[in-house]
Structures are given as structure tokens and as C-alpha cells.
Enzyme design. Structure first.
Site, mmCIF file in Angstrom:
data_model
loop_
_atom_site.group_PDB
_atom_site.id
_atom_site.type_symbol
_atom_site.label_atom_id
_atom_site.label_comp_id
_atom_site.label_asym_id
_atom_site.label_seq_id
_atom_site.Cartn_x
_atom_site.Cartn_y
_atom_site.Cartn_z
ATOM 1 N N CYS A 43 19.071 97.340 18.822
ATOM 2 C CA CYS A 43 19.266 97.333 17.375
ATOM 3 C C CYS A 43 19.308 98.789 16.920
ATOM 4 C CB CYS A 43 18.150 96.547 16.677
ATOM 5 S SG CYS A 43 16.492 97.146 17.050
ATOM 6 N N VAL A 44 18.957 99.083 15.688
ATOM 7 C CA VAL A 44 19.069 100.451 15.174
ATOM 8 C C VAL A 44 18.107 101.399 15.876
ATOM 9 C CG1 VAL A 44 18.861 101.879 13.096
ATOM 10 C CG2 VAL A 44 19.827 99.597 12.934
#
Length: 471
Positions: free
Chosen positions: A27-28
Site C-alpha cells: 500500500c502507500v
């Protein structure tokens, strides 16, 4: 050789080797693994790798905190090193879900429903906080609100309140969209279902108590069957259960109705059947259950506020570790809808601030520069309501900061509960959280914040120095 090849090889080895990885994505901030056996993970070796800022397990996924931007490059290198195929977040979730027991699956389902709508709820809470500042008496002037003294601001405050209230007034529409999507139905039908439950033709849920006392609840007469013509504004359980029913009916019809007739029949039949069930059975039953849950929490916190506040403050952080904290957001929303405010959410703020303070103290205790940097940045994050970096990257690794934070949160939780602090909305669960607190309770809330900052910091600092002295 890639710039991060050695680090990636160490990460793969620390999570149990390539053969222990079912699938991986990112993810980020984090690498996300679905692992065959999390018992094979060497956390100490993992967190000694330069690029790793922390690790934790949640919802059947093992997650390694790398950092924004860098995680993309590390993931690309890992794909090359291991030869694993790229996976989407949904594929990882599906793979991880196989490892969960029924309770964990239920909690994960709630999380998957409420996390997508949290930005709307938090934004609404912040805007309602601005309205509270403008309309709360005694903040700027003795016994009067800002808009009472400066009447030219009244309409601006009214407009802000309308914008802020929208997410709460049409909350079933947001939940319907997210829940029906999660249960495998059409998101658009979920929105229509949610909005149907708060249609203007229905008696507003907030007026139900007064209407019942006067014997003026409007009714439908369905061939002799009397059905209350009541809306479910701010309610959570009715739309959750109705969304599940809608999704299952839609799936049932799609399998049995020929493609040529699906557009004509599936959506109308699914909505009609679910609508009847919602107003005749699902709504009244779940409305009663929701009120019973509210009554239970209100009774506990009314009769033994010190114990209730202390225990919830102490246990909220462990609930986050297990993921069970997601089960309390519906309770908060139910309390706001039923009583006008929640006494649980302010304690959440105390817990988040306490975790940040414990992490901040570690910056002064630690000698390792990487840990000092991580402690500071994760403390700032926790003060703004995101505690995972502080909890999983710092506090849980050394245990005593986590226990110190629990202690501070428990004392602060007990203090604000004894002083009947409530939040009129859900906002940012950190230092800006005061905006969601009713203005009359700002002073005890700020004292609680001071306790949540000072106690964990001092305890962590003292324990940290004592541990070093004893080595």
C-alpha cells in the site's frame, strides 16, 4: 544488482523465506504479506534491516512498514528476487481471510465496511467542530455564543452545520453503499437502500421517542398488518442487516433470471423484497437491539463511570492491536444518534495521544538514530490520530512504552468519564479531537489530554532509564 536487493533478500528471509509467502502486495507505506505460517517470522531480524521501520500482523496479513515512495521500489525488487506474481490488495485480503477464525472474520467485515466511509465521517466531525466553536456559549463571551453576539455570522454557521450534518443525516446511504459492496451486491442499490431508510416521508428517527410518548407514530396498513412508518437516521444495525439481505437476494436472482430480463427484474425485485423486510422486520428488530446496546453502555458508564472510563482507556490500544476497535465505531455512531453524544470516542483520543507520548519519550531514551527518528515521526502521527507507526514500530517492540501508554490512557479515560465529557461527532482522534467535543466540556477534556501526554511520557522515560541503568 538492484539498489535494494540485499535488503529485500533479508526481508524475504526474515518472513520465513520465499516458500512461506502465499502472496504479497503493498500500500502507500507497507509491504503486505499473506503467509503460510506467521510463526516462522523473525521479527528481531526483520526490524534490524535498515529500510524497515516496523512490522505487525493484522486481519490475517503480515505487514512491514517501509515508508512512502520507497515501498514501491522495494516491492518491485522483491518481485524480481522472489519471482512471485504481483497481487492486488483484494487478492491479499482473500488469501489472508482463509487464516481467520469466525470472530476475526466478523471484525474484518466490519472494518472493511466502515474504513471506506471514515473520511466522510471524520470530515463531517471536523466541520461540526467548527460549528460548535461558533455556536457554543461561553467560548468567546460570558454566557453567549459567538453567533449570538455577531449575528451576521449566524447564517454562515448554519450553512457549515448543514454541510457537516449531511454525512450523519444520510449515514445509512454511506453504509448501504459500502456494506452491499462488501457483501457482493451492486453498490448503487446499496445507496438507494440506505437513502430509502431515511426518506423524508418517514418519521425522523430522532423524533421517534417523542412521537411514541404522544401515541403519534404514523403507520402503514398492509391489509391489516400495521407497520411503523419510521426512518432510521443515524442508525447502523438496520442498514447493515438490510444490506446483507439485499446483496444475497440480488445474487440469488442473478443466478436464476435469464440475462435478457435481469435489468428489468433483478434490481426492482431485490429492492422491493428488501424494502418490505426492512420496514416490517429488520428495522424494528435491529432498532430495538441498537437501543439495547446503547442502554447497556450508558448504564455501565452512568453507574460506574470511573471503572468504565479506566477499563476502556486501558484496553483501547490492545483492541487496536487485535483489530477489534472497529466494532466500537458503530457503537459511537449509535450513541450519537440516540443520546446526542458519545462518551467512548473521547477516550479513544486519550489512548491515541498516550501512544504518541510514549513514542516521543523513546526518542529521548533510545541511542539508535534510526529509532530516534522513527519515535519522533510516529509520535507526530499518533498526535494526529494515526497510531499504528507508534504502536507497531516503537511501543510494542519494547513493551514498557506500550504499557506506559495504556496506564496514561486509563487514568485520562477515567478522569474525562467522571467529568461526563462527550463528543457530538466523530473527528480526528488526536490533538485536534477537541473540535468534536461539546464546548462545555473542553476544560476537563484538555486536562485529560494533559494527563495522556505527561503520564506515558514520564513513565516511559523513567522505565527506559532504569532499564539502561540495570544493564
Amino acid at each position: 544488482m538492484g539498489a535494494y536487493q540485499q535488503s529485500v533478500e533479508k526481508i524475504v528471509e526474515a518472513v520465513g523465506g520465499k516458500e512461506n509467502i502465499i502472496a504479497a502486495t503493498h500500500c502507500v507505506m507497507r509491504l503486505r504479506f499473506a503467509l503460510k505460517d506467521e510463526g516462522k517470522v523473525d521479527k528481531e531480524a526483520l526490524e534490524n534491516i535498515d529500510i524497515v521501520k516496523g512490522s505487525f500482523s493484522a486481519n490475517g496479513q503480515f505487514q512491514v512498514v517501509i515508508g512512502q515512495g520507497l515501498v514501491d521500489k522495494v516491492y518491485d525488487e522483491m518481485v524480481k528476487v522472489t519471482g512471485i506474481s504481483r497481487a492486488t490488495k483484494q487478492e491479499i485480503k482473500d488469501a489472508a481471510e482463509a487464516n481467520l477464525n469466525p470472530l476475526q472474520r466478523a471484525i474484518k467485515t466490519l472494518a472493511d465496511i466502515f474504513i471506506p466511509i471514515l473520511p466522510a465521517i471524520v470530515t463531517a466531525g471536523l466541520l461540526m467542530g467548527i460549528n460548535n466553536v461558533l455556536t457554543g456559549p461561553g467560548i468567546f463571551y460570558e454566557g453567549k455564543s459567538f453567533v449570538e453576539v455577531h449575528k451576521e455570522w449566524a447564517d454562515l454557521a448554519s450553512m457549515i452545520n448543514l454541510i457537516a450534518n449531511t454525512a450523519f443525516v444520510f449515514l445509512p446511504g454511506l453504509i448501504g453503499w459500502s456494506a452491499v459492496t462488501k457483501f457482493g451486491g451492486s453498490p448503487l442499490l446499496g445507496i438507494v437502500l440506505g437513502l430509502m431508510l431515511v426518506h423524508p416521508d418517514l418519521l425522523n428517527a430522532w423524533g421517534w421517542g417523542a412521537a411514541k410518548a404522544k401515541g403519534q407514530i404514523p403507520l402503514w396498513d398492509l391489509f391489516g398488518l400495521k407497520v411503523q412508518k419510521v426512518g432510521y437516521q443515524g442508525q447502523v444495525l438496520p442498514v447493515l442487516v438490510a444490506s446483507y439481505v439485499l446483496a444475497k437476494i440480488e445474487q440469488f436472482l442473478r443466478k436464476r433470471i435469464p440475462d435478457a430480463f435481469q435489468l428489468l427484474l433483478v434490481a426492482p425485485l431485490a429492492l422491493l423484497i428488501t424494502g418490505f423486510l426492512a420496514f416490517i422486520a429488520i428495522g424494528p428488530v435491529t432498532f430495538a437491539i441498537g437501543n439495547a446496546i446503547t442502554h447497556l453502555f450508558v448504564t455501565i458508564f452512568h453507574n460506574v463511570p470511573a471503572i468504565g472510563g479506566f477499563l476502556y482507556g486501558a484496553l483501547y490500544a490492545p483492541l487496536v492491536v487485535t483489530g477489534m476497535h472497529h466494532t466500537f465505531l458503530p457503537v459511537d455512531l449509535q450513541l450519537i444518534a440516540s443520546t446526542g453524544g458519545t462518551f467512548l470516542w473521547p477516550i479513544l483520543v486519550m489512548s491515541n495521544i498516550a501512544q504518541g507520548s510514549a513514542a516521543l519519550a523513546m526518542m529521548f531514551v533510545a541511542k539508535d538514530e534510526k529509532l530516534k527518528g522513527l519515535s519522533f515521526t510516529s509520535a507526530v502521527s499518533a498526535y494526529l490520530g494515526i497510531t499504528e507507526p507508534a504502536m507497531f514500530g516503537v511501543n510494542l517492540r519494547f513493551r514498557y512504552p506500550f504499557l506506559s501508554a495504556m496506564t496514561g490512557a486509563a487514568i485520562a479515560g477515567m478522569f474525562i468519564t467522571l467529568n461526563k465529557v462527550i463528543a457530538s461527532s466523530i473527528g480526528v482522534g488526536g490533538l485536534p479531537g477537541f473540535l468534536s467535543i461539546v464546548p462545555q466540556k473542553w476544560v476537563p477534556f484538555f486536562i485529560g489530554m494533559a494527563i495522556a501526554i505527561i503520564v506515558p511520557f514520564v513513565l516511559t522515560f523513567v522505565f527506559g532509564k532504569l532499564r539502561k541503568a540495570n544493564r
